[in-house]
Write a protein that holds these residues in place. Sequence first.
Motif, PDB file in Angstrom:
ATOM      1  N   ALA A 289      -2.229   7.421   4.292  1.00 25.83           N
ATOM      2  CA  ALA A 289      -1.134   8.352   4.564  1.00 25.83           C
ATOM      3  C   ALA A 289      -0.984   8.617   6.059  1.00 25.83           C
ATOM      4  CB  ALA A 289      -1.365   9.661   3.813  1.00 25.83           C
ATOM      5  N   VAL A 290      -2.092   8.719   6.781  1.00 23.83           N
ATOM      6  CA  VAL A 290      -2.022   8.910   8.235  1.00 23.83           C
ATOM      7  C   VAL A 290      -1.343   7.708   8.890  1.00 23.83           C
ATOM      8  CG1 VAL A 290      -3.406   9.031  10.354  1.00 23.83           C
ATOM      9  CG2 VAL A 290      -3.948  10.518   8.412  1.00 23.83           C
TER      10      VAL A 290
ATOM     11  N   ASN B 149       7.127  14.555  11.553  1.00 25.01           N
ATOM     12  CA  ASN B 149       7.365  14.121  10.181  1.00 25.01           C
ATOM     13  C   ASN B 149       6.163  14.516   9.335  1.00 25.01           C
ATOM     14  OD1 ASN B 149       5.686  11.390   9.562  1.00 25.01           O
ATOM     15  ND2 ASN B 149       6.253  11.439  11.726  1.00 25.01           N
ATOM     16  N   LEU B 150       6.439  14.913   8.119  1.00 25.54           N
ATOM     17  CA  LEU B 150       5.416  15.472   7.242  1.00 25.54           C
ATOM     18  C   LEU B 150       5.165  14.573   6.039  1.00 25.54           C
ATOM     19  CD1 LEU B 150       6.752  19.158   7.080  1.00 25.54           C
ATOM     20  CD2 LEU B 150       5.262  18.133   8.811  1.00 25.54           C
ATOM     21  N   GLY B 151       3.978  14.699   5.480  1.00 25.67           N
ATOM     22  CA  GLY B 151       3.635  14.021   4.235  1.00 25.67           C
ATOM     23  C   GLY B 151       2.573  14.828   3.519  1.00 25.67           C
ATOM     24  N   HIS B 152       2.467  14.645   2.207  1.00 25.99           N
ATOM     25  CA  HIS B 152       1.636  15.539   1.410  1.00 25.99           C
ATOM     26  C   HIS B 152       0.830  14.747   0.380  1.00 25.99           C
ATOM     27  CE1 HIS B 152       4.789  17.978   3.164  1.00 25.99           C
ATOM     28  NE2 HIS B 152       5.660  17.284   2.459  1.00 25.99           N
ATOM     29  N   VAL B 153      -0.469  14.979   0.369  1.00 23.29           N
ATOM     30  CA  VAL B 153      -1.358  14.360  -0.613  1.00 23.29           C
ATOM     31  C   VAL B 153      -1.430  15.267  -1.837  1.00 23.29           C
ATOM     32  CG1 VAL B 153      -3.705  13.571  -1.074  1.00 23.29           C
ATOM     33  CG2 VAL B 153      -2.691  13.206   1.185  1.00 23.29           C
ATOM     34  N   ASN B 154      -1.264  14.689  -3.008  1.00 24.97           N
ATOM     35  CA  ASN B 154      -1.263  15.438  -4.263  1.00 24.97           C
ATOM     36  C   ASN B 154      -2.696  15.594  -4.765  1.00 24.97           C
ATOM     37  OD1 ASN B 154      -0.945  16.474  -6.818  1.00 24.97           O
ATOM     38  ND2 ASN B 154       0.525  14.934  -7.509  1.00 24.97           N
ATOM     39  N   LEU B 155      -3.284  16.761  -4.522  1.00 26.80           N
ATOM     40  CA  LEU B 155      -4.688  16.993  -4.858  1.00 26.80           C
ATOM     41  C   LEU B 155      -4.968  16.876  -6.347  1.00 26.80           C
ATOM     42  CD1 LEU B 155      -5.394  20.047  -2.508  1.00 26.80           C
ATOM     43  CD2 LEU B 155      -6.145  17.684  -2.178  1.00 26.80           C
ATOM     44  N   ALA B 156      -4.000  17.260  -7.174  1.00 25.24           N
ATOM     45  CA  ALA B 156      -4.232  17.246  -8.621  1.00 25.24           C
ATOM     46  C   ALA B 156      -4.510  15.843  -9.142  1.00 25.24           C
ATOM     47  CB  ALA B 156      -3.026  17.845  -9.348  1.00 25.24           C
ATOM     48  N   ARG B 157      -4.001  14.818  -8.452  1.00 27.28           N
ATOM     49  CA  ARG B 157      -4.188  13.441  -8.909  1.00 27.28           C
ATOM     50  C   ARG B 157      -5.616  12.932  -8.702  1.00 27.28           C
ATOM     51  NH1 ARG B 157       0.542  10.634 -10.344  1.00 27.28           N
ATOM     52  NH2 ARG B 157       1.992  12.283 -10.981  1.00 27.28           N
ATOM     53  N   PHE B 158      -6.450  13.704  -8.014  1.00 27.05           N
ATOM     54  CA  PHE B 158      -7.806  13.241  -7.723  1.00 27.05           C
ATOM     55  C   PHE B 158      -8.865  13.969  -8.558  1.00 27.05           C
ATOM     56  CE2 PHE B 158      -5.171  12.385  -4.065  1.00 27.05           C
ATOM     57  CZ  PHE B 158      -5.432  11.045  -3.845  1.00 27.05           C
TER      58      PHE B 158
ATOM     59  N   THR C 199       0.829  -1.210   0.000  1.00 22.65           N
ATOM     60  CA  THR C 199       0.000   0.000   0.000  1.00 22.65           C
ATOM     61  C   THR C 199       0.860   1.255   0.000  1.00 22.65           C
ATOM     62  OG1 THR C 199      -1.778  -1.137   1.178  1.00 22.65           O
ATOM     63  CG2 THR C 199      -1.774   1.272   1.263  1.00 22.65           C
ATOM     64  N   PHE C 200       1.880   1.285   0.851  1.00 25.32           N
ATOM     65  CA  PHE C 200       2.744   2.467   0.939  1.00 25.32           C
ATOM     66  C   PHE C 200       3.509   2.683  -0.366  1.00 25.32           C
ATOM     67  CE2 PHE C 200       3.139   1.759   5.823  1.00 25.32           C
ATOM     68  CZ  PHE C 200       1.858   2.259   5.995  1.00 25.32           C
ATOM     69  N   TYR C 201       3.968   1.600  -0.982  1.00 27.61           N
ATOM     70  CA  TYR C 201       4.661   1.722  -2.263  1.00 27.61           C
ATOM     71  C   TYR C 201       3.736   2.326  -3.314  1.00 27.61           C
ATOM     72  CZ  TYR C 201       6.529   0.463  -6.803  1.00 27.61           C
ATOM     73  OH  TYR C 201       6.956   0.517  -8.107  1.00 27.61           O
ATOM     74  N   ALA C 202       2.499   1.847  -3.358  1.00 30.66           N
ATOM     75  CA  ALA C 202       1.541   2.352  -4.347  1.00 30.66           C
ATOM     76  C   ALA C 202       1.243   3.830  -4.125  1.00 30.66           C
ATOM     77  CB  ALA C 202       0.252   1.537  -4.292  1.00 30.66           C
ATOM     78  N   LEU C 203       1.165   4.255  -2.863  1.00 30.48           N
ATOM     79  CA  LEU C 203       0.922   5.668  -2.562  1.00 30.48           C
ATOM     80  C   LEU C 203       1.983   6.554  -3.195  1.00 30.48           C
ATOM     81  CD1 LEU C 203       0.011   5.854   1.251  1.00 30.48           C
ATOM     82  CD2 LEU C 203      -1.512   6.283  -0.675  1.00 30.48           C
ATOM     83  N   MET C 204       3.250   6.181  -2.996  1.00 26.84           N
ATOM     84  CA  MET C 204       4.353   7.021  -3.468  1.00 26.84           C
ATOM     85  C   MET C 204       4.582   6.892  -4.966  1.00 26.84           C
ATOM     86  SD  MET C 204       7.091   6.589  -0.322  1.00 26.84           S
ATOM     87  CE  MET C 204       6.911   4.799  -0.200  1.00 26.84           C
ATOM     88  N   SER C 205       4.604   5.678  -5.470  1.00 29.00           N
ATOM     89  CA  SER C 205       4.933   5.482  -6.888  1.00 29.00           C
ATOM     90  C   SER C 205       3.866   6.059  -7.807  1.00 29.00           C
ATOM     91  CB  SER C 205       5.130   3.991  -7.182  1.00 29.00           C
ATOM     92  OG  SER C 205       3.943   3.263  -6.920  1.00 29.00           O
ATOM     93  N   SER C 206       2.632   6.168  -7.320  1.00 31.86           N
ATOM     94  CA  SER C 206       1.551   6.754  -8.116  1.00 31.86           C
ATOM     95  C   SER C 206       1.562   8.274  -8.076  1.00 31.86           C
ATOM     96  CB  SER C 206       0.196   6.255  -7.604  1.00 31.86           C
ATOM     97  OG  SER C 206      -0.048   6.744  -6.285  1.00 31.86           O
ATOM     98  N   GLY C 207       2.347   8.854  -7.163  1.00 29.29           N
ATOM     99  CA  GLY C 207       2.379  10.305  -7.011  1.00 29.29           C
ATOM    100  C   GLY C 207       1.223  10.864  -6.218  1.00 29.29           C
ATOM    101  N   ARG C 208       0.400   9.991  -5.607  1.00 28.49           N
ATOM    102  CA  ARG C 208      -0.734  10.476  -4.817  1.00 28.49           C
ATOM    103  C   ARG C 208      -0.303  11.011  -3.456  1.00 28.49           C
ATOM    104  NH1 ARG C 208      -3.973   5.917  -3.675  1.00 28.49           N
ATOM    105  NH2 ARG C 208      -2.378   4.547  -4.547  1.00 28.49           N
TER     106      ARG C 208
END
Length: 543
Positions: free
Chosen positions: A284-285, A257-266, A60-69
């Motif tokens: 992501a949480v 630690n920070l993380g960011h959801v890419n809104l444009a991908r949705f 799941t974590f790999y898919a989150l990052m590799s998809s750019g989401r």
Amino acid sequence: MPIGTRMLHVTAQEMIDFTLRDEVIRSRYLYRGESEEGMYRRVAHHIARAEDASLRWERTFYALMSSGRFMPNSPTLMNAGCNTGQLSACFVLPIGGSTDSIFSALHATARIFEGGGGVGFNFSDIPPRGPDRCSCGVVPVMTLFDTMCDMMRSKTKRSGAMMGMLDREHDGIEAFIRAKANEGALENFNISVSVDDEFMQHVEDHPLWDTICTSAWQIGEPGLFFRDAVNASNKNAPIRCTNPCGEQPLAPYGSCNLGHVNLARFVNDGAFDEEGFADTVHAAVRFLDDVVDTNCYPLQEVARTTLRHRKIGLGVMGFAEMLIRMGVAYGSKASYEVAERTASLLKRHAHHASAVLAEEKGPYPAWRGGDPFRRNERVTTVAPTGTTSLIARTSPGIEPIFSFVYRRRIRDPSHRDTTALMVEPAMEWLIDAYGLDRIAVLDHYATRGTPHHSIPEDVRALMVTAHDLHWRDHVNMQAIWQRHIDSGISKTINMPEDATVDDVKGAFAHAWASDCKGITIYRNKSREREGVARCGRGGCEAP
């Protein structure tokens, strides 16, 4: 025109050939023989070790990052699964006036820099410089830290950064405000003045108000830290400082630690995919909460504080590109409505995800009855996402598009400054979506700074940049997001070169009245050397 700059004629072919994103990933994030895909697999494997069902969450974590989401902060990408292992980007350290306190903080900061983190300090416990030499004063101490930061550049992949903050009541406040007046002074610091509601309610009675606002007009600093707003919902010891970019108020020895959801991908066919967004936020949480447990902390005090409160900072990037894909102009009434709805969704799903984790794994150890039952004391923030949004190929944070074609100052692997011509991802999307002539459109924008005549009028209306907006539009957008964000927001209030000191005063006062937690303004051409520069008539100005 500032001394040392020049107007450059560039061609679209130069933009096509330049691959800054790939070079940044290669030089800062990848290990010998590692690919970008391998980086995501390394990070996912390391973070998922915190889970019983580690293989499931690794996928799941790999898919989150590799998809750019979704993308975590830079130290996580750089260090997960490696010897250093420091995964957090944001730290605040205490510092006092004694020699032991100053040099203890200096050593701790160097260790944090080695792992790619940034540090904030409130220097108010250091006495002002006096004739009896009992104290060297605040600015010389900051200079010591600034010099150390320069020295550490050769030892780190990511340049160190610091926030220097001082309470407005401090006797050395005027020298602090003037400390960066000369170009190049304390260049590793952002500086802010910590002010309270009493000060803001009676600014015209305080001579310091003119000093602050005039300096901000001249050089873009200091910013303001609204400490009463920050501490309004804080039940612990007062928070006196933030990380270097201001989005994460933290207690002494705090980290996040920070993380960011890419809104444009949705955005699909102009509509926002709320279900997909909710799923990504929940995953992501969990990712960021797992970082707390798989992290290597630079100091025992930082480990104790972080594990006790388990603060995370989930934010967004790609907001400006999202608006363009939805056919909404940044700064319009519709854009405020989209911001309100999106920020509300982020809060709802992020808080719910943290509550689900609390049921599964228990709340943060400092939790007390009556507080929201969550795994994390703070869950959301909005960071600037400079390099992270570059990797994700989208616009940074909640900022408007700076310029659709621009020059950006970067530091190469040898830590030398150079410049690169950049095309905003939203421009690439517009070219593809409307079947435009890429060479003609980019060459026209690079040489004239305006949209090509082939771009339809309704599309041109979407091509709003940071410099097209009034300062009030910037502040209003920050205030809307702040209503739904647990921590703070990093956003620049851009102003044109001909803005006045009264404009700065208006922006500062409006931000405070709108319940923002801090504010930074930047008037165009305030500095001779700027990080980015727009393209205009005659070409792209070198930053």
